[in-house]
Design an enzyme around this catalytic site. Sequence first.
Site, short mmCIF file in Angstrom:
data_model
loop_
_atom_site.label_atom_id
_atom_site.label_comp_id
_atom_site.label_asym_id
_atom_site.label_seq_id
_atom_site.Cartn_x
_atom_site.Cartn_y
_atom_site.Cartn_z
N ARG A 272 47.38 10.47 64.85
CA ARG A 272 48.43 9.93 63.99
C ARG A 272 49.74 9.58 64.67
O ARG A 272 50.40 8.63 64.29
CB ARG A 272 48.75 10.96 62.90
CG ARG A 272 47.68 10.96 61.90
CD ARG A 272 48.03 11.79 60.74
NE ARG A 272 46.80 11.85 60.00
CZ ARG A 272 46.54 12.71 59.07
NH1 ARG A 272 47.45 13.60 58.73
NH2 ARG A 272 45.40 12.70 58.45
N HIS B 220 54.67 12.99 56.17
CA HIS B 220 53.45 13.53 55.57
C HIS B 220 53.31 15.04 55.73
O HIS B 220 52.86 15.73 54.81
CB HIS B 220 52.27 12.82 56.23
CG HIS B 220 50.93 13.18 55.71
ND1 HIS B 220 50.55 12.94 54.41
CD2 HIS B 220 49.87 13.78 56.31
CE1 HIS B 220 49.30 13.36 54.23
NE2 HIS B 220 48.87 13.88 55.35
N GLN C 294 43.45 14.24 50.33
CA GLN C 294 42.38 13.27 50.08
C GLN C 294 41.22 13.46 51.05
O GLN C 294 40.09 13.73 50.65
CB GLN C 294 42.92 11.84 50.25
CG GLN C 294 43.88 11.40 49.18
CD GLN C 294 44.24 9.92 49.32
OE1 GLN C 294 43.69 9.19 50.13
NE2 GLN C 294 45.18 9.47 48.50
N GLY D 197 40.04 15.61 53.42
CA GLY D 197 39.17 16.77 53.36
C GLY D 197 39.59 17.91 54.26
O GLY D 197 40.74 18.02 54.65
N HIS E 38 52.29 9.91 58.34
CA HIS E 38 50.93 9.39 58.16
C HIS E 38 50.99 7.88 58.36
O HIS E 38 51.85 7.21 57.78
CB HIS E 38 50.41 9.73 56.77
CG HIS E 38 48.92 9.58 56.65
ND1 HIS E 38 48.29 8.36 56.71
CD2 HIS E 38 47.94 10.50 56.51
CE1 HIS E 38 46.98 8.55 56.60
NE2 HIS E 38 46.74 9.84 56.49
N ARG F 83 49.58 17.72 64.48
CA ARG F 83 48.41 18.30 63.78
C ARG F 83 47.23 17.34 63.79
O ARG F 83 47.38 16.15 63.46
CB ARG F 83 48.80 18.61 62.33
CG ARG F 83 47.65 19.11 61.49
CD ARG F 83 48.11 19.33 60.08
NE ARG F 83 48.46 18.09 59.45
CZ ARG F 83 47.74 17.49 58.49
NH1 ARG F 83 46.62 18.03 58.07
NH2 ARG F 83 48.14 16.36 57.96
N GLU G 251 37.91 11.41 61.13
CA GLU G 251 39.31 10.97 61.02
C GLU G 251 39.90 10.88 62.42
O GLU G 251 39.27 11.32 63.40
CB GLU G 251 40.10 11.95 60.15
CG GLU G 251 39.65 11.89 58.69
CD GLU G 251 40.39 12.86 57.78
OE1 GLU G 251 41.29 13.56 58.24
OE2 GLU G 251 40.03 12.90 56.60
P1 FAD Z 1 51.13 23.46 48.71
O1 FAD Z 1 49.76 23.09 48.37
O2 FAD Z 1 52.12 22.39 48.85
O3 FAD Z 1 51.64 24.48 47.61
C1 FAD Z 1 52.99 24.90 47.62
C2 FAD Z 1 53.26 25.60 46.31
O4 FAD Z 1 54.52 26.26 46.37
C3 FAD Z 1 53.33 24.66 45.11
O5 FAD Z 1 52.66 25.29 44.06
C4 FAD Z 1 54.82 24.58 44.83
O6 FAD Z 1 55.13 24.27 43.50
C5 FAD Z 1 55.25 25.99 45.18
N1 FAD Z 1 56.66 26.14 45.51
C6 FAD Z 1 57.38 25.47 46.44
N2 FAD Z 1 58.65 25.93 46.44
C7 FAD Z 1 58.74 26.89 45.50
C8 FAD Z 1 59.78 27.72 45.02
N3 FAD Z 1 61.05 27.64 45.50
N4 FAD Z 1 59.51 28.60 44.04
C9 FAD Z 1 58.26 28.69 43.50
N5 FAD Z 1 57.24 27.91 43.91
C10 FAD Z 1 57.47 27.04 44.90
N6 FAD Z 1 45.54 18.36 54.71
C11 FAD Z 1 44.25 18.45 55.09
O7 FAD Z 1 43.87 19.39 55.79
N7 FAD Z 1 43.35 17.51 54.67
C12 FAD Z 1 43.70 16.46 53.90
O8 FAD Z 1 42.86 15.65 53.53
C13 FAD Z 1 45.05 16.33 53.51
N8 FAD Z 1 45.46 15.28 52.76
C14 FAD Z 1 46.74 15.24 52.32
C15 FAD Z 1 47.13 14.22 51.47
C16 FAD Z 1 48.41 14.19 50.94
C17 FAD Z 1 48.81 13.09 50.02
C18 FAD Z 1 49.32 15.21 51.28
C19 FAD Z 1 50.70 15.22 50.72
C20 FAD Z 1 48.95 16.22 52.15
C21 FAD Z 1 47.67 16.25 52.68
N9 FAD Z 1 47.26 17.26 53.54
C22 FAD Z 1 45.95 17.33 53.94
C23 FAD Z 1 48.14 18.37 53.86
C24 FAD Z 1 47.76 19.56 52.97
O9 FAD Z 1 47.46 19.08 51.67
C25 FAD Z 1 48.85 20.58 52.86
O10 FAD Z 1 49.34 20.90 54.13
C26 FAD Z 1 48.34 21.85 52.20
O11 FAD Z 1 47.73 21.54 50.99
C27 FAD Z 1 49.48 22.81 51.99
O12 FAD Z 1 49.01 23.88 51.20
P2 FAD Z 1 50.01 25.05 50.86
O13 FAD Z 1 49.26 26.01 50.01
O14 FAD Z 1 50.66 25.53 52.08
O15 FAD Z 1 51.18 24.33 50.03
C1 SIN Z 2 44.17 11.88 54.94
O1 SIN Z 2 43.29 11.94 54.09
O2 SIN Z 2 44.35 10.90 55.66
C2 SIN Z 2 45.06 13.05 55.12
C3 SIN Z 2 44.41 14.04 55.96
C4 SIN Z 2 45.40 15.05 56.45
O3 SIN Z 2 46.60 14.91 56.27
O4 SIN Z 2 44.96 16.00 57.09
#
Ligand code: FAD
Ligand code: SIN
Length: 526
Positions: free
Chosen positions: A288, A349, A46, A48, A241, A384, A113
């Site tokens: 946090r 989170h 959410q 950014g 969170h 983080r 933030e």
């Molecule tokens: P993900 O985006 O989680 O992608 C993982 C992928 O792997 C998915 O496609 C999943 O289906 C796939 N996968 C998993 N296991 C397997 C498997 N066994 N086989 C095949 N595929 C698999 N971070 C910020 O910096 N700013 C924010 O504002 C922020 N807001 C957030 C809000 C929420 C609600 C949440 C939950 C997290 C937030 N975060 C934020 C954290 C951030 O979103 C994540 O850390 C980041 O997006 C992770 O990216 P990623 O590509 O590593 O993993």
């Molecule tokens: C949030 O929007 O509060 C999540 C941001 C983050 O997890 O980095």
Amino acid sequence: MRKEVDFLVIGSGIAGLTFALKVADHGKVIIITKANAEESNTKYAQGGIAGVMHGPDTFEKHVQDTLECGAGLCDEKIVRMVVTEGADRIREIIEWGTRFDKNEKGDFDLAKEGGHSEHRVLHYKDATGNEIERALLAQIQSHPNISVYTHYFAVDIITQHHLGEEVKRTSEGTECYGVYALNLRTNQIETILSKVTLVATGGAGQVYRATTNPVIATGDGIAMVYRAKGQVKDMEFIQFHPTSLYNPGEHPSFLITEAVRGFGGVLKTQDGEEFMEKYDERKSLAPRDIAARAIDNEMKVRGEEFVFLDCRQIPMDKFVEHFPNVNQKCKSIGIDVTKDMIPVVPAAHYICGGIVVDEFGRSSIGNLYAAGECACTGLHGANRLASNSLLEALVFSHRASLDALASVAKLNYREEVPEWDAEGTTQPNEMVLITHNLRELQDVMSNYVGIVRSDQRLKRALNRLRIIYGETEALYERTVLSPRLCELRNLITVAYLIVKFAMLRKENVGLHYSTDFLVTSEAAKN
Ligand code: FAD
Ligand code: SIN
């Protein structure tokens, strides 16, 4: 069934998709992902992405905020690298079509933030992750060298172990040859051989009962690499969170972005009193770990199940413009943010630890890279800084792509890898055993390995985990693989690692907080 590909990417969040786009001009790429292409933690981000785009902010300020938040355990070299390279990576995703909000002057509308000393968070309303995921997937779909296999579940990383050789965690020269993946449409386990593999499987929030993470966040990549005898670390640092929406029965929990507090939202107890000044001079915008512990403490002392986030002082038009999804969600459960305070509660989170990688995203296993939430790069240390994870994923996927491109031409497929052996297994006839063990696991972790821990609670957790592990392994040995069973096994592994690392940490630092290391009067409060 066998496939061969130059670059295999496991996961279609920000880390997997950006890596794929960077290597795709130089070879064939397969992305496997266990659900729909967009389903990921990324989609739900959410607040950014933190980035130093212009003054008065500076790289140095962002570096110092990150180091301070990480409580002395960040790798400063990595922090400087991510912060300084991050701005170029952000510009790249903008070139790929990602939109970020701008102000009337045409500059980025930067949010603030917890733990940030400047406004530096680029965002697209309160749905930044969805916007990034949309733009990246559009690029992916138009690239002829990239195939996306949805509903493909990576089960295990293939190494020398599958060729009959002994592989130990201390072995030198362990290599990855691809993965075994369960095609969820055919229920067949396929062998995908690759020259280079990237694990980008995201986080593990589902190890807890209350989490902001979607159901895909089951720590699969971390568990797979650990099983393959790769190195993991910092697993005890689980970020809760402070403000998930208190809405009993909803799973996962809906996040109320920290940017709401950056915009003037104030934490209050149920009787309407501010309390954060007792815990930190930054009050509601404290990092946090501090905010989540403060809320946890207030709830325990008062015997209450939530605190409030008061947004009534924010002009409604501004609130709706910046946080349309938060507003909509509150409305949907009868909360009018102009009149009512929002009930909030901490929820699991983010996992700061994970697969150990170097500055090029190389894991301890040859030809195997990791990026995004599943990786432990040294950026976050013990906690983080908000909005640093999307940034980290961009920087490390880029760096991993550079290293992979330099080595891929010298690599070959290991044709002698055998097919998956499902001999002697049968269809599971009691799925309820899996769901019960999952629920029990989440309860154990939430009750004993949450925001506040103690040696006694950790020991209890370990004992319970041993039982759940034994039962689940017995089930695994005799049944045909299913994604639910694989996820449960992976969550048990992750839970075990969190507990083991927590037991070894003999101090309170960042997100690890144990009553055993407090003076008696403080301990009494917990
Ligand atoms: P993900 O985006 O989680 O992608 C993982 C992928 O792997 C998915 O496609 C999943 O289906 C796939 N996968 C998993 N296991 C397997 C498997 N066994 N086989 C095949 N595929 C698999 N971070 C910020 O910096 N700013 C924010 O504002 C922020 N807001 C957030 C809000 C929420 C609600 C949440 C939950 C997290 C937030 N975060 C934020 C954290 C951030 O979103 C994540 O850390 C980041 O997006 C992770 O990216 P990623 O590509 O590593 O993993
Ligand atoms: C949030 O929007 O509060 C999540 C941001 C983050 O997890 O980095």
